[in-house]
Design a protein around this motif. Sequence first.
Motif, PDB file in Angstrom:
ATOM      1  N   ALA A  69       1.123  -1.177   0.380  1.00  0.00           N
ATOM      2  CA  ALA A  69      -0.097  -0.331  -0.135  1.00  0.00           C
ATOM      3  C   ALA A  69       1.082   1.427  -0.267  1.00  0.00           C
ATOM      4  O   ALA A  69       0.528   2.685  -0.745  1.00  0.00           O
ATOM      5  N   HIS A  70       1.876   1.081   1.102  1.00  0.00           N
ATOM      6  CA  HIS A  70       3.246   2.349   0.611  1.00  0.00           C
ATOM      7  C   HIS A  70       3.718   2.778  -0.423  1.00  0.00           C
ATOM      8  O   HIS A  70       4.124   4.006  -1.191  1.00  0.00           O
ATOM      9  N   ALA A  71       3.745   1.770  -1.214  1.00  0.00           N
ATOM     10  CA  ALA A  71       4.221   1.786  -2.274  1.00  0.00           C
ATOM     11  C   ALA A  71       3.555   1.863  -4.048  1.00  0.00           C
ATOM     12  O   ALA A  71       4.315   2.663  -4.827  1.00  0.00           O
ATOM     13  N   LEU A  72       2.701   1.387  -3.048  1.00  0.00           N
ATOM     14  CA  LEU A  72       1.295   2.099  -3.931  1.00  0.00           C
ATOM     15  C   LEU A  72       1.214   3.499  -4.143  1.00  0.00           C
ATOM     16  O   LEU A  72       0.640   4.122  -4.842  1.00  0.00           O
ATOM     17  N   GLY A  73       0.814   3.730  -2.579  1.00  0.00           N
ATOM     18  CA  GLY A  73       0.873   5.247  -2.542  1.00  0.00           C
ATOM     19  C   GLY A  73       2.615   6.201  -2.909  1.00  0.00           C
ATOM     20  O   GLY A  73       1.714   7.455  -3.914  1.00  0.00           O
ATOM     21  N   GLU A  74       3.196   5.526  -3.236  1.00  0.00           N
ATOM     22  CA  GLU A  74       4.901   6.982  -3.670  1.00  0.00           C
ATOM     23  C   GLU A  74       4.517   6.524  -5.634  1.00  0.00           C
ATOM     24  O   GLU A  74       5.483   7.721  -6.221  1.00  0.00           O
ATOM     25  N   THR A  75       3.674   5.970  -6.488  1.00  0.00           N
ATOM     26  CA  THR A  75       3.320   5.724  -7.685  1.00  0.00           C
ATOM     27  C   THR A  75       2.044   6.896  -7.639  1.00  0.00           C
ATOM     28  O   THR A  75       2.318   7.269  -9.086  1.00  0.00           O
ATOM     29  N   LEU A  76       1.679   7.846  -6.826  1.00  0.00           N
ATOM     30  CA  LEU A  76       0.577   8.450  -6.760  1.00  0.00           C
ATOM     31  C   LEU A  76       1.256  10.082  -7.883  1.00  0.00           C
ATOM     32  O   LEU A  76       2.111  10.265  -6.779  1.00  0.00           O
ATOM     33  N   ARG A  77       0.930  10.062  -8.477  1.00  0.00           N
ATOM     34  CA  ARG A  77       0.950  11.175  -9.463  1.00  0.00           C
ATOM     35  C   ARG A  77      -0.058  12.250  -9.933  1.00  0.00           C
ATOM     36  O   ARG A  77      -1.456  11.614 -10.122  1.00  0.00           O
ATOM     37  N   ALA A  78       0.309  13.534  -9.999  1.00  0.00           N
ATOM     38  CA  ALA A  78      -0.479  14.083 -10.835  1.00  0.00           C
ATOM     39  C   ALA A  78      -0.867  14.504 -12.146  1.00  0.00           C
ATOM     40  O   ALA A  78      -0.653  15.803 -13.366  1.00  0.00           O
ATOM     41  N   ASP A  79      -1.058  13.202 -12.755  1.00  0.00           N
ATOM     42  CA  ASP A  79      -1.210  13.081 -14.282  1.00  0.00           C
ATOM     43  C   ASP A  79      -2.140  13.160 -14.826  1.00  0.00           C
ATOM     44  O   ASP A  79      -2.286  12.723 -16.061  1.00  0.00           O
ATOM     45  N   VAL A  80      -3.672  13.270 -14.334  1.00  0.00           N
ATOM     46  CA  VAL A  80      -5.116  13.126 -14.499  1.00  0.00           C
ATOM     47  C   VAL A  80      -6.001  14.428 -14.836  1.00  0.00           C
ATOM     48  O   VAL A  80      -5.390  15.822 -14.214  1.00  0.00           O
ATOM     49  N   ASP A  81      -6.698  14.626 -15.557  1.00  0.00           N
ATOM     50  CA  ASP A  81      -7.185  15.653 -15.810  1.00  0.00           C
ATOM     51  C   ASP A  81      -8.684  15.626 -16.269  1.00  0.00           C
ATOM     52  O   ASP A  81      -8.609  16.050 -17.340  1.00  0.00           O
TER      53      ASP A  81
END
Length: 696
Positions: free
Chosen positions: A152-164
């Motif tokens: 879960a921590h690793a998945l959270g680290e992949t979050l990016r501002a990449d949608v709009d």
Amino acid sequence: MKVTPKSGNFSYVHGIIVTLILAVFFLFAARAQNAPEQTTHGIVVANMDPSVKPGDNFYLYANGGWIKRTEIPADRTRVGVFNALADVSNERVAALIQDAVKSGAPAGSGTRKIADLYNSYMDEAGIEKKGLAPLRPHLDAIAAIKDKRELAHALGETLRADVDALNNTNFHTPNLFGLWVAPGFNDSDHYTGYLLQGGLELPDREYYVSASDRMREVRSRYQVHISAMLKLAGLTNNDARAANIIKLEYAIAKDHISLADNEDIHKANNTWKQSDFAANAPGLDWAEYFRGAGLSKQASFIVWQPTAFTAEALLVDSTPLDVWKDWLAYHLIEDYARVLPKALASVRFAFFGKTLTGAEEERPRSYRAVLMVNDLLGDEVGQMYVKRYFPPESKAQAQAMVTNIVAAFRKRLEGNTWMDPSTKAEALAKLGTLNVGIGYPETWENYSAYEVKPDDVFGNVWRGSLFKYQREIARLGKPVDRKEWCMTPQTVNAVNLPLHNGLNFPAAILQPPFFDPQAPAAVNYGAIGSVIGHEVSHTFDSEGAAFDSKGRVRNWWTPADLKQFEERTAKLAAQYDKYKPFPDLSVNGKQTLGENIADVAGIAASYDGYHASEAEKTALTQDGFSPDQQFFIAFGQNYGSKVREALLRQQILADPHAPSEYRADTVRNIDAWYDAFHVQAGEKLYLAPPDRVRIW
């Protein structure tokens, strides 16, 4: 709405992918003539096909000559004026970058960062020498994950501002979820965080769930591709891993919300407090996820697709840990392949370029380097671009045209016969407070916190992704800048910003043939004028109608007016549902409705604006074509293009814009077009007056 890079773990790689693969699904799909060949200031008669009746196929009438003599180059998936203008812009940016490279600018300056970023991508020998070393620490970190909490921590680290979701209509992220920071649906004065579904490398859920033979073949090739990428990255047992990865992506895809449903704002307005996530979407350790994402202190989010979040969280719990680790590793490899050794980059292009879009060759490396610089240092380049290529006179001329078309829209609203006075007053308030940006923003992005090294392209891209993400989450809860831009001046596009009640028209689209100061007014109004009208009309379309003059989600329609609006727009959706580019694939009228409404309304408003202008009084014929005919031909030539079948199929499935042919043919809804070309009953595009869609 702009088609933006669908960023993954970093913005650049998917920026290039979109530009080469998806960016051709842009808002204004390309005027038929190739810009460098244009020698006349007006419509290009040589590009037309007079053997076609305008009333049978207006698209071919306006563009048939050009289509017959044009071939798609091996390194392209589509050709048209958008592509030509994008090439002009990229050539200009390339020249600016070369100036930066030669300048010897001091370390840390914006000019030096441009030079170092470009050089880092062009250093092929250095990239080959490093091999997989830049990737290895990240793969090792994934391999070291011991349990679902660490996952879960690793998945959270992949979050990016990449949608709009609204400005750029970009719902795609290969990460588990995507973040969009924008004015709040319910508090439009402050920025809030929107979370969107993700997890797929292929462009859309249909690529996973469709039972068509073509999609089965794509999935088969995709599995082979995954295995090849894992092998090149040094992993073993690749075939089994690939099978598990595609099985997991299928499980994610089947519960994804369709693009058509994603555009329903009211279904998206779901505020979840942090404490709600565990109850609403059990299976993922949300506290650890948000800790990994650096968002532990964020009180709440708007969750765009609640059912998809529930399903994806359950998959985190039910799918074996090793499969998730393989999924993370594969997505990391895939998303960074273009800045890794050539073997990986080439295999990626073979699938995502050749198989998915039909491209025969990859664009030159120098071209891709320009795209990378534009994506990661766009405003730094933009300041140089407007200083050299966008004089104040051009801005003033474009502003005058915008003012004229907005005035025409106001007159149309005032004369509307089906809207209640209260609804009409709200619509006029939206129009009166519209923020229109011409050419470039008033404030520029500050890149001082972004570290760029001349010999570390992988790190530059990684840090660029994090820089953008940290910049966006730092805005959460802060007051909204109503005049902000979401694209750079060197971008050939335009956009409506519904949460800001604003429009952006970058400098790069305000040039011939879309906007030519020497062309007849009828042509400019038919070309760039219809683009301007299109963007203005988004303010009131199927999405824009959900927002008031301050960008808040608020129903300002009476029930009777909303019923009228939905009946009129349903007619347009039904009209587009009948278009069938392939025997096995039709246009989705609901999915493309917002853009189709904007096309019809944009033509109508621009036509009125032209006839209200002083230029109309002295208008002349060109090559025997009346001013009104020039207006509509210029509009039709906006959309002349040639596209490879694979890419066109991808557009139909994954883009909110209809194919170019049908956008040009939407003139069939405009009364003045019938008069201009003497279109009669019995011709293929003819619609009886009651069947023509009239909205505003």
